[in-house]
Structure formats: C-alpha cells, structure tokens
Design a protein around this motif. Structure first.
Motif, PDB file in Angstrom:
ATOM      1  N   UNK A   1      -6.826  -0.551 -12.162  1.00 36.34           N
ATOM      2  CA  UNK A   1      -8.277  -0.445 -12.346  1.00 36.34           C
ATOM      3  C   UNK A   1      -8.577   0.306 -13.635  1.00 36.34           C
ATOM      4  N   UNK A   2      -9.804   0.097 -14.136  1.00 34.35           N
ATOM      5  CA  UNK A   2     -10.234   0.751 -15.380  1.00 34.35           C
ATOM      6  C   UNK A   2     -11.746   0.905 -15.319  1.00 34.35           C
ATOM      7  N   UNK A   3     -12.210   2.144 -15.526  1.00 34.77           N
ATOM      8  CA  UNK A   3     -13.658   2.369 -15.472  1.00 34.77           C
ATOM      9  C   UNK A   3     -14.252   2.693 -16.835  1.00 34.77           C
ATOM     10  N   UNK A   4     -13.472   2.485 -17.893  1.00 33.36           N
ATOM     11  CA  UNK A   4     -13.947   2.805 -19.241  1.00 33.36           C
ATOM     12  C   UNK A   4     -13.387   4.121 -19.747  1.00 33.36           C
ATOM     13  N   UNK A   5     -13.009   5.011 -18.802  1.00 31.91           N
ATOM     14  CA  UNK A   5     -12.486   6.335 -19.191  1.00 31.91           C
ATOM     15  C   UNK A   5     -11.143   6.625 -18.546  1.00 31.91           C
ATOM     16  N   UNK A   6     -10.926   6.089 -17.364  1.00 31.52           N
ATOM     17  CA  UNK A   6      -9.681   6.338 -16.621  1.00 31.52           C
ATOM     18  C   UNK A   6      -9.065   4.998 -16.209  1.00 31.52           C
ATOM     19  N   UNK A   7      -7.714   5.027 -16.131  1.00 33.95           N
ATOM     20  CA  UNK A   7      -6.998   3.889 -15.558  1.00 33.95           C
ATOM     21  C   UNK A   7      -6.242   4.402 -14.350  1.00 33.95           C
ATOM     22  N   UNK A   8      -6.171   3.623 -13.284  1.00 35.50           N
ATOM     23  CA  UNK A   8      -5.389   4.024 -12.129  1.00 35.50           C
ATOM     24  C   UNK A   8      -4.736   2.804 -11.498  1.00 35.50           C
ATOM     25  N   UNK A   9      -3.651   3.074 -10.760  1.00 31.61           N
ATOM     26  CA  UNK A   9      -2.877   1.968 -10.183  1.00 31.61           C
ATOM     27  C   UNK A   9      -2.490   2.317  -8.752  1.00 31.61           C
ATOM     28  N   UNK A  10      -2.537   1.339  -7.878  1.00 35.56           N
ATOM     29  CA  UNK A  10      -2.165   1.532  -6.475  1.00 35.56           C
ATOM     30  C   UNK A  10      -0.653   1.465  -6.286  1.00 35.56           C
ATOM     31  N   UNK A  11      -0.202   2.001  -5.154  1.00 35.75           N
ATOM     32  CA  UNK A  11       1.216   1.924  -4.777  1.00 35.75           C
ATOM     33  C   UNK A  11       1.650   0.463  -4.726  1.00 35.75           C
ATOM     34  N   UNK A  12       2.890   0.204  -5.172  1.00 36.42           N
ATOM     35  CA  UNK A  12       3.363  -1.176  -5.258  1.00 36.42           C
ATOM     36  C   UNK A  12       3.840  -1.762  -3.928  1.00 36.42           C
ATOM     37  N   UNK A  13       4.414  -0.921  -3.087  1.00 40.26           N
ATOM     38  CA  UNK A  13       5.009  -1.463  -1.860  1.00 40.26           C
ATOM     39  C   UNK A  13       3.892  -1.845  -0.874  1.00 40.26           C
TER      40      UNK A  13
END
Ligand code: SF4
Length: 385
Positions: free
Chosen positions: A280-292
């Motif tokens: 995800x990206x909100x313009x200021x931060x990027x984040x990623x969910x657990x892969x499993x």
C-alpha cells in the motif's frame, strides 16, 4: 483524492517454473477463511491503519479495483463478489475499472457471467505464449486452444476490456514461434496487451537451474538476451502498426484502454492493498502485509493488522521514485517540474546520460531512449547512482 484498491489472492494450481512471486499451491480449504480475512481487513482498515500510526486519506474516492495473484479466478465467484461488496461498503466508490486476473483454463461461461454481474469489467488473462511446447515447459496449465475458448467466453459475457500478456524469453521460444505468438495475439485483438521480458533469478526453479545446472526446467533452451531483446523490439513495431499505444515499458493499449489502476503505481498515486503480501501507499508511507496466507488470515482473525513493514518515504526516496517510476512511462517525465518540487538540479547527470544515449528529450519531457527499453533497469541504476 482518488485511490486504487489491490487485493492479492496468492493461490495457484501449480507453480510455473519461472515464477518468483510469493504465491503457491495451497489446500482449497484455505480459500474461504482467506477470503473472510480479506473481507474483514477491508471492513476494519480505518482502525487497523490508525492503530499503526498510518495516515488514512481524507475524502478518498476509490475509482479502480484490481484483484490479482496468484490465480484469483480459482476462487468461487461468490467469494469474489464478497470482496467487491466489502470494498463498496468500506469506501466511497466511483468505480471506473474493476479488474480480475484470470488464467484461461479457469474461465467458464458460468464464472464469466458471475464476475460480470458482480461488477468486474476488465479481465487480465495470463496467456504467455500461443505454443503448447513453451506453455508446457513453463509449467502452465492452459494450452493455446484454451486462450481462444476463454476469449470467446469473456466476450459472450460482455467483457469489453480484456488484457492479455506474453512473455518474451520462455524456454524453446524461437524467432518464428515468437512471431507466431504476436500474430495470434493481434488476431485475438484484446484491448490491452502486456509483454514481459523473462526475468531469471534464484527465486524460481528455472532460475535455480540456470545457476546450478540441470535439465528439468529446460534452462538450456532459454533464448539468449539478444534474442529476447529482438523479440521485444519486433513486438513494439508490430503492436504500433496494429494501433496499440505503447504507454509503459511492458504495456500497450488501444486508445482509452490504458490500465487506469496500474498507472497509479507509476504516477505515485495512492492505493490500498489487502491480502497476504499486498503493498500500500498513501503518498507518504508504504506498507506491506505478511506474505504467508495462513499467518495473514490468523492475524486478521485476531483483529490485528497483518502488516510486516511500514516505511516512511523520505524526500530522497520520493525523488528517486518520481524518476524511475516516471521514466517507465513512454511519455517520460517533466524534469523541470520534478526539480522544482524537490529543490534539486539534476542537469549535469541527465546531460551525461543523454550524451551516452540512455535518455532523450521529447519536447520538454525526458524519456528513456527508445533503444534502451529492454535494459531499463540498468539505466535506472545508472541514474540513481
Ligand atoms: S500463475 Fe502466475 S503467480 Fe501463479 S505460479 Fe504461475 S506465474 Fe506465478
């Protein structure tokens, strides 16, 4: 502000030999609990974001949804409908493009009708090749005939926006077989075409065979880099003649059929990702969910945010992204605007690269040189050094 929603479905029937994605072959028993988790994550996203200090986007309007994978067309159509219903319930939506990735052999009249009725209006179909020996060696489940049957089925179900892709550089591919595949693709006349260059790394079984030797995955039958670049360049010329606009390194569309959702990634517009491994990206931060997928579903089931990493995008990172994501688009970038926005001057570096024939000016816009599209990653590394 407009935003896109991406939903990751990490399930596949088999693992393709070249695949380095975080996807796999899981028991179908996991499908329903996984979808329940995705639906819950979407419904609870404002709370989950705020508990992790992630800024939401005020007055966000969702205009694109992309359900990808993996092979999301393996899911029960009711599950896919539940995901879209959850998006509509959680977000203010003015949907203009709702895409489902589907493998040809999974497409049936019943499924296609159900997808259309639930709101999908675009199908991205993984074709890869029109030659059965290449498909077989790559570990794909479908065959050439499935592509034609699936396309007819989708048209009959009123899908008027179909994307189809080819991979340049599959084992056993030759000049002749590649030309055939491009001819078949043009005859199929999808609204959108993607052509990916084969990427070989240790994340796939084929890549490991290239590094370590072996015969199981036909590594010895891979075309050379030069041959692969030739495939791509010939396809560029033929797609242009056929009326497709080349708008991103790997993507072409008939007029008005560029992928609105994928353009958000290259334009650094916001998107929210749901599901295992979604970004995800909100313009200021990027984040990623657990892969499993099981760990992801368990985390959401306990009311916890399934996030693995949150990163604040620094000013320098944002500038780098503007350059390398912007230059992936054939329209290029407005360098003066970017320099003014970041208070920087890239003039001498850019001039050096232009003199080396890596970049070129097109009016006020800076673009990758037309003959460097197949080595874009090397150009980007050079630019960001
Ligand atoms: S279908 Fe796609 S995601 Fe699944 S294994 Fe093949 S390439 Fe990977």
């Amino acid at each position: 502000m407009n935003a896109g929603i991406y939903v990751q479905v990490p399930f596949c029937q088999t693992k393709c030999t070249y695949c380095n994605f975080h996807t796999g072959v899981f028991s179908q028993d996991l499908y329903a609990p996984y979808v329940d988790a995705v639906v819950r994550e979407i419904a609870e996203y404002p709370r989950l974001l705020s508990e992790h200090g992630i800024s939401g986007i005020p007055d966000v309007v969702v205009d694109t949804v992309y359900v990808g994978g993996g092979t999301p067309s393996l899911l029960d159509p009711n599950s896919l409908r539940a995901i879209l219903d959850a998006v509509r319930a959680a977000f203010d939506c003015k949907l203009e493009e709702v895409t489902l990735e589907a493998d040809p052999e999974t497409i049936t009249p019943e499924k296609a009708a159900a997808w259309r009725a639930s709101g999908f209006d675009r199908i991205s179909m993984g074709v890869q090749s029109f030659h059965d020996n290449e498909l077989k060696a790559a570990g794909r489940m479908h065959r050439r005939e499935d592509v034609f049957r699936a396309t007819r089925t989708l048209r009959e179900a009123d899908f008027q926006n179909i994307s189809a892709d080819l991979i340049a550089g599959l084992p056993h591919q030759t000049d002749e077989s590649w030309n055939d595949s491009v001819t078949e693709m043009l005859a199929l006349h999808p609204e959108h075409i993607s052509i990916y260059l084969m990427e070989i790394d240790e994340g796939s079984r084929l890549g490991l065979e290239v590094l370590n030797g072996g015969k199981k995955y036909s590594a010895a039958a891979l075309p050379s880099d030069d041959a692969m670049a030739g495939f791509y360049e010939r396809a560029c010329a033929r797609l242009a003649t056929a009326g497709y606009c080349h708008y991103e390194i790997s993507n072409w569309g008939l007029t008005g059929f560029e992928s609105r959702h994928n353009l958000k990634y290259w334009r650094r517009e916001p998107y929210f990702g749901f599901g295992a491994g979604a970004h995800s990206f909100n313009g200021m931060q990027r984040w990623a969910n657990a892969h499993d997928p099981a760990a992801y579903a368990a985390s959401v089931g306990q009311g916890r945010f399934p996030v693995e990493q949150v990163e604040k995008v620094s000013r320098d990172q944002a500038l780098e992204e503007e350059l390398f994501l912007g230059l992936r688009q054939l329209a290029g970038i407005n360098l003066a605007e970017i320099e003014a926005k970041y208070g920087t001057n890239l003039g001498s570096r850019i001039e050096e690269m232009r003199a080396q024939g890596l970049l070129e000016w097109h009016g006020p816009r800076l673009r990758l040189a037309a003959d460097r599209l197949t080595v874009s990653n090397e150009v980007f590394v050079n630019l960001l050094e």
